[in-house]
Design a protein around this motif. Structure first.
Motif, PDB file in Angstrom:
ATOM      1  N   MET A 233       0.933  -1.288   0.033  1.00 52.05           N
ATOM      2  CA  MET A 233       0.135  -0.033   0.018  1.00 52.05           C
ATOM      3  C   MET A 233       0.737   1.203   0.059  1.00 52.05           C
ATOM      4  SD  MET A 233      -2.646  -1.513   2.663  1.00 52.05           S
ATOM      5  CE  MET A 233      -3.379   0.038   3.185  1.00 52.05           C
ATOM      6  N   THR A 234       1.920   1.243   0.748  1.00 50.68           N
ATOM      7  CA  THR A 234       2.949   2.394   0.753  1.00 50.68           C
ATOM      8  C   THR A 234       3.401   2.662  -0.495  1.00 50.68           C
ATOM      9  OG1 THR A 234       4.613   1.112   1.707  1.00 50.68           O
ATOM     10  CG2 THR A 234       3.088   2.381   3.206  1.00 50.68           C
ATOM     11  N   TYR A 235       3.969   1.542  -0.952  1.00 55.82           N
ATOM     12  CA  TYR A 235       4.483   1.874  -2.489  1.00 55.82           C
ATOM     13  C   TYR A 235       3.721   1.981  -3.611  1.00 55.82           C
ATOM     14  CZ  TYR A 235       9.070  -0.691  -1.341  1.00 55.82           C
ATOM     15  OH  TYR A 235      10.219  -1.005  -1.014  1.00 55.82           O
ATOM     16  N   LEU A 236       2.166   1.739  -3.436  1.00 53.27           N
ATOM     17  CA  LEU A 236       1.373   2.054  -4.332  1.00 53.27           C
ATOM     18  C   LEU A 236       1.222   3.775  -4.258  1.00 53.27           C
ATOM     19  CD1 LEU A 236      -0.814   0.758  -6.372  1.00 53.27           C
ATOM     20  CD2 LEU A 236      -2.348   0.803  -4.433  1.00 53.27           C
ATOM     21  N   GLN A 237       1.035   4.218  -2.836  1.00 60.34           N
ATOM     22  CA  GLN A 237       0.866   5.683  -2.955  1.00 60.34           C
ATOM     23  C   GLN A 237       2.007   6.246  -3.429  1.00 60.34           C
ATOM     24  OE1 GLN A 237       0.619   6.939   1.308  1.00 60.34           O
ATOM     25  NE2 GLN A 237      -0.055   8.884   0.915  1.00 60.34           N
ATOM     26  N   SER A 238       3.336   5.774  -3.281  1.00 64.77           N
ATOM     27  CA  SER A 238       4.489   6.592  -3.722  1.00 64.77           C
ATOM     28  C   SER A 238       4.812   6.493  -4.866  1.00 64.77           C
ATOM     29  CB  SER A 238       5.775   5.916  -2.817  1.00 64.77           C
ATOM     30  OG  SER A 238       5.538   6.456  -1.145  1.00 64.77           O
ATOM     31  N   PHE A 239       4.621   5.301  -5.800  1.00 59.40           N
ATOM     32  CA  PHE A 239       5.137   5.177  -7.156  1.00 59.40           C
ATOM     33  C   PHE A 239       3.995   4.910  -7.966  1.00 59.40           C
ATOM     34  CE2 PHE A 239       8.534   3.780  -4.328  1.00 59.40           C
ATOM     35  CZ  PHE A 239       9.785   4.196  -5.059  1.00 59.40           C
ATOM     36  N   GLY A 240       2.676   4.786  -7.474  1.00 55.16           N
ATOM     37  CA  GLY A 240       1.604   4.520  -8.463  1.00 55.16           C
ATOM     38  C   GLY A 240       1.442   2.899  -8.687  1.00 55.16           C
ATOM     39  N   PRO A 241       0.640   2.730  -9.937  1.00 54.94           N
ATOM     40  CA  PRO A 241       0.434   1.099 -10.071  1.00 54.94           C
ATOM     41  C   PRO A 241       1.478   0.346 -10.083  1.00 54.94           C
ATOM     42  CG  PRO A 241      -1.087   2.477 -11.424  1.00 54.94           C
ATOM     43  CD  PRO A 241       0.006   3.508 -10.643  1.00 54.94           C
ATOM     44  N   LEU A 242       1.366  -0.914  -9.500  1.00 58.94           N
ATOM     45  CA  LEU A 242       2.317  -1.791  -9.164  1.00 58.94           C
ATOM     46  C   LEU A 242       2.181  -3.129 -10.024  1.00 58.94           C
ATOM     47  CD1 LEU A 242       3.038  -1.396  -5.372  1.00 58.94           C
ATOM     48  CD2 LEU A 242       4.322  -0.457  -7.222  1.00 58.94           C
ATOM     49  N   PRO A 243       2.864  -3.401 -11.010  1.00 57.48           N
ATOM     50  CA  PRO A 243       2.927  -4.941 -11.671  1.00 57.48           C
ATOM     51  C   PRO A 243       2.849  -5.964 -10.379  1.00 57.48           C
ATOM     52  CG  PRO A 243       4.306  -3.533 -12.884  1.00 57.48           C
ATOM     53  CD  PRO A 243       4.007  -2.783 -11.563  1.00 57.48           C
ATOM     54  N   THR A 244       2.417  -6.879 -10.314  1.00 58.02           N
ATOM     55  CA  THR A 244       2.634  -8.214  -9.702  1.00 58.02           C
ATOM     56  C   THR A 244       2.284  -9.343 -10.356  1.00 58.02           C
ATOM     57  OG1 THR A 244       2.220  -9.159  -7.644  1.00 58.02           O
ATOM     58  CG2 THR A 244       0.231  -7.988  -8.634  1.00 58.02           C
ATOM     59  N   THR A 245       2.305 -10.685  -9.869  1.00 52.53           N
ATOM     60  CA  THR A 245       2.048 -11.797 -10.502  1.00 52.53           C
ATOM     61  C   THR A 245       0.935 -12.665  -9.707  1.00 52.53           C
ATOM     62  OG1 THR A 245       4.236 -11.724 -11.598  1.00 52.53           O
ATOM     63  CG2 THR A 245       3.107 -13.687 -11.896  1.00 52.53           C
ATOM     64  N   ALA A 276       0.599 -12.055 -14.966  1.00 51.35           N
ATOM     65  CA  ALA A 276       1.076 -10.921 -14.531  1.00 51.35           C
ATOM     66  C   ALA A 276       0.182  -9.908 -14.615  1.00 51.35           C
ATOM     67  CB  ALA A 276       2.273 -10.309 -15.643  1.00 51.35           C
ATOM     68  N   VAL A 277      -0.310  -9.270 -13.529  1.00 49.89           N
ATOM     69  CA  VAL A 277      -1.422  -8.163 -13.670  1.00 49.89           C
ATOM     70  C   VAL A 277      -0.768  -6.867 -12.980  1.00 49.89           C
ATOM     71  CG1 VAL A 277      -3.185  -9.681 -13.514  1.00 49.89           C
ATOM     72  CG2 VAL A 277      -1.937  -8.991 -11.353  1.00 49.89           C
ATOM     73  N   ALA A 329       6.328  -5.027  -7.846  1.00 49.55           N
ATOM     74  CA  ALA A 329       7.559  -4.316  -8.378  1.00 49.55           C
ATOM     75  C   ALA A 329       7.162  -2.877  -8.774  1.00 49.55           C
ATOM     76  CB  ALA A 329       8.306  -5.026  -9.277  1.00 49.55           C
ATOM     77  N   TYR A 330       7.999  -1.897  -8.717  1.00 47.50           N
ATOM     78  CA  TYR A 330       7.941  -0.701  -9.050  1.00 47.50           C
ATOM     79  C   TYR A 330       9.094  -0.007 -10.107  1.00 47.50           C
ATOM     80  CZ  TYR A 330      11.764   0.359  -5.828  1.00 47.50           C
ATOM     81  OH  TYR A 330      13.167   0.364  -5.147  1.00 47.50           O
ATOM     82  N   VAL A 331       8.780   0.738 -10.708  1.00 46.34           N
ATOM     83  CA  VAL A 331       9.897   1.226 -11.696  1.00 46.34           C
ATOM     84  C   VAL A 331       9.756   2.882 -11.780  1.00 46.34           C
ATOM     85  CG1 VAL A 331       8.259   1.469 -13.709  1.00 46.34           C
ATOM     86  CG2 VAL A 331      10.690   1.102 -14.076  1.00 46.34           C
ATOM     87  N   ARG A 332      11.125   3.449 -11.857  1.00 45.01           N
ATOM     88  CA  ARG A 332      11.111   4.913 -11.930  1.00 45.01           C
ATOM     89  C   ARG A 332      11.686   5.264 -13.333  1.00 45.01           C
ATOM     90  NH1 ARG A 332      14.206   5.198  -6.646  1.00 45.01           N
ATOM     91  NH2 ARG A 332      12.972   6.260  -5.106  1.00 45.01           N
ATOM     92  N   VAL A 333      11.392   6.357 -13.940  1.00 48.05           N
ATOM     93  CA  VAL A 333      11.743   6.762 -15.198  1.00 48.05           C
ATOM     94  C   VAL A 333      12.694   8.061 -15.264  1.00 48.05           C
ATOM     95  CG1 VAL A 333       9.647   5.787 -16.250  1.00 48.05           C
ATOM     96  CG2 VAL A 333       9.711   8.276 -15.638  1.00 48.05           C
ATOM     97  N   VAL A 334      13.350   8.191 -16.288  1.00 50.40           N
ATOM     98  CA  VAL A 334      14.417   9.187 -16.329  1.00 50.40           C
ATOM     99  C   VAL A 334      13.583  10.558 -16.346  1.00 50.40           C
ATOM    100  CG1 VAL A 334      16.320  10.432 -17.391  1.00 50.40           C
ATOM    101  CG2 VAL A 334      16.234   7.773 -17.317  1.00 50.40           C
TER     102      VAL A 334
END
Length: 334
Positions: A233-245, A276-277, A329-334
């Motif tokens: 939940m905290t990652y979702l708030q900080s990074f947005g949608p999170l891929p998972t399996t 994956a969703v 998992a989460y990802v950041r972009v340049v």
């Protein structure tokens, strides 16, 4: 005389049931554009009626979520396995560098479905490319969150070009991010449209064009520690949608509404996953006289808008249902 009357009633009931089944089958084919050859018509109808009985039984006995027919209802198990395309590598330990940046608390609910940074639901079609769609969804959102401008990116680029994954044979969204990082980014959807979902599609060579790149990957990682609903939940708030399996049971193909939960999907082995969703939010149902409040995840699928809740589904939160909390998992972009 009584026996004869009872026999006639049974015959009549069977005839009415057969007529109802024929109507349901014809209605299903019309709704989903099914047009089977004479050789396959009987077996497809049998598959459909088998699902019909499962749906009827489930909806009589389960108040938490409901089932309905989908385009999968007349398919074989082998055909349904094609759309389960997650082939995850083992996770590497990470240092949880982002923990210090997390907020002290999280909202009671989050729902990114209407956020301008989330592109419309797409359909992976007859291809095990869910891993590519999950990777791209997170990249699209991350880039838009940073720039304020919505962007649509290409899954087909990953399917054709990323040799660390297996195209329609399956893959891992974190390997896809690594490929995009090594290659110099992800191309736009307009420059590299999706074609792999077509049944008659044949593989094509990579058509990467650096001039059409719209997003570059900066960093990515697993959420940590896992499985942990609060951490997710905290990652979702900080990074947005999170891929998972997740592990997909046959019941999920006919999900229609409510909070999905299946005792058979409390999976002991965290590596037992195949689809994956993307988690795009969470919430809690209101308690009723017959059911307690139920926490849930809002999950984005890639089986088209005609499936589930216009392409989304709710699944029980906090119990690692179907291993959904093990692979975020989460990802950041340049």
């Amino acid at each position: 005389m009584k026996f004869y009357l009872a026999f006639l009633l049974v015959i009549l009931a069977v005839a009415v049931a057969d007529k109802d089944d024929d109507f349901l089958w014809k209605s299903f084919k019309l709704e989903h554009g099914k047009n089977h050859s004479p050789e396959k018509e009987l077996s497809r109808k049998q598959n459909f009626l088998k699902q019909q009985r499962k749906i009827e039984k489930h909806n009589r006995e389960n108040n938490g979520w409901k089932m309905a027919h989908s385009r999968f209802s007349d398919m074989t198990d082998q055909e349904k396995s094609v759309v389960r395309g997650a082939r995850m590598m083992k996770r590497k330990p990470q240092d949880n560098e982002n923990a210090a940046n997390f907020p002290d608390d999280v909202p009671r609910n989050i729902d990114y479905r209407a956020n301008k940074c989330l592109q419309p639901i797409r359909d992976q079609g007859h291809c095990g490319s869910c891993w590519a769609f999950s990777a791209i969804t997170a990249l699209e959102f991350s880039k838009c969150k940073k720039t304020g401008v919505a962007v649509a990116l290409s899954e087909q680029m990953l399917i054709d070009c990323d040799n660390s994954n297996s195209g329609c044979g399956g893959g891992d969204y974190t390997r896809a991010w690594q490929y995009a990082y090594d290659k110099g980014g992800a191309m736009t959807l307009a420059s590299y449209p999706y074609v792999s979902g077509a049944i008659n599609h044949t593989s094509v060579s990579c058509k990467f064009n650096s001039a059409a790149v719209a997003v570059n990957v900066s960093t990515y990682d697993w959420t940590y520690p896992y499985p942990n609903a609060t951490v997710t939940m905290t990652y979702l708030q900080s990074f947005g949608p999170l891929p998972t399996t997740i592990k997909v049971l046959d019941s999920l193909f006919n999900y229609a509404s409510g909070v999905y939960s299946d005792p058979a999907c409390i999976v002991a082995d965290e590596n037992d996953v195949d689809h994956a969703v993307v988690i795009v939010g969470y919430g809690t149902t209101a308690a009723t006289a017959t059911a307690p409040a139920t926490p849930y995840w809002i999950v984005r699928n890639t089986w088209g808008t005609g499936w589930g809740l216009s392409g989304y589904f709710f699944i029980r939160r906090g119990v690692n249902m179907c291993n959904i909390e093990s692979w975020t998992a989460y990802v950041r972009v340049v």
